[in-house]
Design an enzyme around this catalytic site. Structure first.
Site, mmCIF file in Angstrom:
data_model
loop_
_atom_site.group_PDB
_atom_site.id
_atom_site.type_symbol
_atom_site.label_atom_id
_atom_site.label_comp_id
_atom_site.label_asym_id
_atom_site.label_seq_id
_atom_site.Cartn_x
_atom_site.Cartn_y
_atom_site.Cartn_z
ATOM 1 N N GLU A 1 -0.279 17.642 37.050
ATOM 2 C CA GLU A 1 0.643 17.112 38.066
ATOM 3 C C GLU A 1 1.873 16.548 37.370
ATOM 4 O O GLU A 1 1.753 15.823 36.383
ATOM 5 C CB GLU A 1 -0.063 16.013 38.875
ATOM 6 C CG GLU A 1 0.863 15.394 39.932
ATOM 7 C CD GLU A 1 0.115 14.483 40.887
ATOM 8 O OE1 GLU A 1 -0.907 14.912 41.455
ATOM 9 O OE2 GLU A 1 0.553 13.340 41.062
ATOM 10 N N HIS B 1 -10.226 5.563 50.601
ATOM 11 C CA HIS B 1 -8.811 5.239 50.816
ATOM 12 C C HIS B 1 -8.700 3.779 51.257
ATOM 13 O O HIS B 1 -9.548 3.287 52.007
ATOM 14 C CB HIS B 1 -8.220 6.168 51.882
ATOM 15 C CG HIS B 1 -6.750 5.980 52.071
ATOM 16 N ND1 HIS B 1 -6.225 5.188 53.065
ATOM 17 C CD2 HIS B 1 -5.701 6.446 51.361
ATOM 18 C CE1 HIS B 1 -4.901 5.194 52.968
ATOM 19 N NE2 HIS B 1 -4.556 5.960 51.948
ATOM 20 N N ALA C 1 -2.455 13.301 57.502
ATOM 21 C CA ALA C 1 -2.232 14.575 56.811
ATOM 22 C C ALA C 1 -2.802 15.734 57.633
ATOM 23 O O ALA C 1 -2.225 16.830 57.666
ATOM 24 C CB ALA C 1 -2.884 14.529 55.435
#
Ligand code: FAD
Length: 287
Positions: free
Chosen positions: A17, A148, A124
């Site tokens: 990434e 989360h 999302a």
């Protein structure tokens, strides 16, 4: 190539990434980073969305195109929706189509207390459902081995993750973690919940003490004693900390590969030296 294809032959996928250059950074720095990272032959490179993304010549979309066209390496464009309208997303779909971009890591994005969210996409999964109806893109999503921050429990978070997969996410990338046991426990629950898409483990090589503090505050990853001892001992010595941080990440990756992880997503922090050290240390283990 659509990202799920990469997992079909059963090898441990390795991805990197990177983030676009900061406002005062130039496209030249991107080339320099990519020259070195693509030389390590990752299966794909993902490009984050947000940091400096609006800089002309340095947007996420542009960097993804460069990775695909100049470096002939597969790539994923991250895209957040919390501050976007449907019209914004329609424009993005058009741009992706025009530039042959096939893979999107669809995210909600963090809610900034100073910016009123547009509220056209709440999660999302809404973004994925919307884009899937209007395009032929392949969607990836984020997942959180330690839950989360806004979910009340890991079970609730995993039920929401299943919604994201049902909406069309065909590959998941995990938040970083420093204790593999969290990932294994999460994986077991995710599979039991019927989430059967490839799940990559997010590994962040922590090579300086300040960065660790920032990352942990941002993403809420817990630090095992083995890791805090290492920071206590080497945190003030940059060379030793870098060596220890790389070794810790290599140890995590070997354990994950030995346990059959679908893939390793290395948060490179645009640091090719660290990515090279790690890739070379695990080149026979994860292929
Ligand atoms: P969601 O999947 O929408 O989840 C957010 C919360 O809502 C969770 O608590 C979840 O349990 C809950 N939820 C989800 N769906 C539902 C539903 N249908 N109903 C009810 N509740 C639901 N941020 C950036 O700004 N740019 C980036 O490039 C970026 N890249 C990232 C890459 C990875 C691999 C990861 C792990 C994170 C990344 N982030 C990025 C951070 C991310 O935007 C934040 O973690 C954000 O807070 C959540 O995004 P999400 O897509 O996971 O949200």
């Amino acid at each position: 190539m659509r990202i799920p294809e990469l997992f079909k032959d059963g090898h441990t996928v390795l991805s990197f990434e990177i983030f676009p250059p900061k406002k005062d950074g130039s496209i030249e720095t991107v080339y320099k980073t990519l020259d070195e990272l693509t030389d390590l032959k990752p299966d794909f490179i993902s490009v984050t969305y947000g940091a400096g993304g609006s800089q002309p010549g340095c947007s996420t979309r542009e960097i993804v195109s460069i990775i695909k066209e100049k470096y002939r390496t597969e790539s994923i464009a991250h895209l957040t929706c919390v501050n976007s309208t449907k019209a914004d997303i329609d424009r993005v779909i058009g741009e992706f189509k025009e530039h042959g971009i096939e893979n999107v890591l669809a995210l909600r994005g963090d809610i900034n207390p100073d910016i009123e969210p547009k509220k056209e996409f709440l999660h999302a999964s809404d973004l994925i459902a919307y884009m899937k109806e209007r395009s032929d893109l392949s969607f990836s999503g984020a997942c959180y081995p330690e839950c989360h921050a806004e979910a009340s429990s890991l079970d609730e978070d995993i039920a929401n993750l299943k919604r994201k997969v049902d909406a069309g996410a065909s590959h998941l990338v995990s938040q970083l973690f420093f204790d593999n046991e969290h990932f294994y426990a999460f994986l077991e629950k995710a599979r039991a919940a019927g989430i059967n898409v490839p799940i990559e483990a997010g590994i962040m090589p922590c090579v300086n003490a300040k960065q660790i503090q920032r990352m942990v505050t941002m993403c809420g990853a817990s630090l095992p004693v083995k890791f805090t001892r290492l920071i206590a001992r080497y945190g003030d010595d940059p060379d030793a900390m870098r060596e220890a941080g790389i070794a810790y990440a290599v140890d995590q990756i070997i354990d994950l590969a030995a346990n059959g992880a679908d893939g390793i997503h290395l948060y490179t922090m645009n640091n090719p030296y660290v990515a090279r050290k790690i890739s070379e240390s695990v080149s026979k283990v994860i292929r």
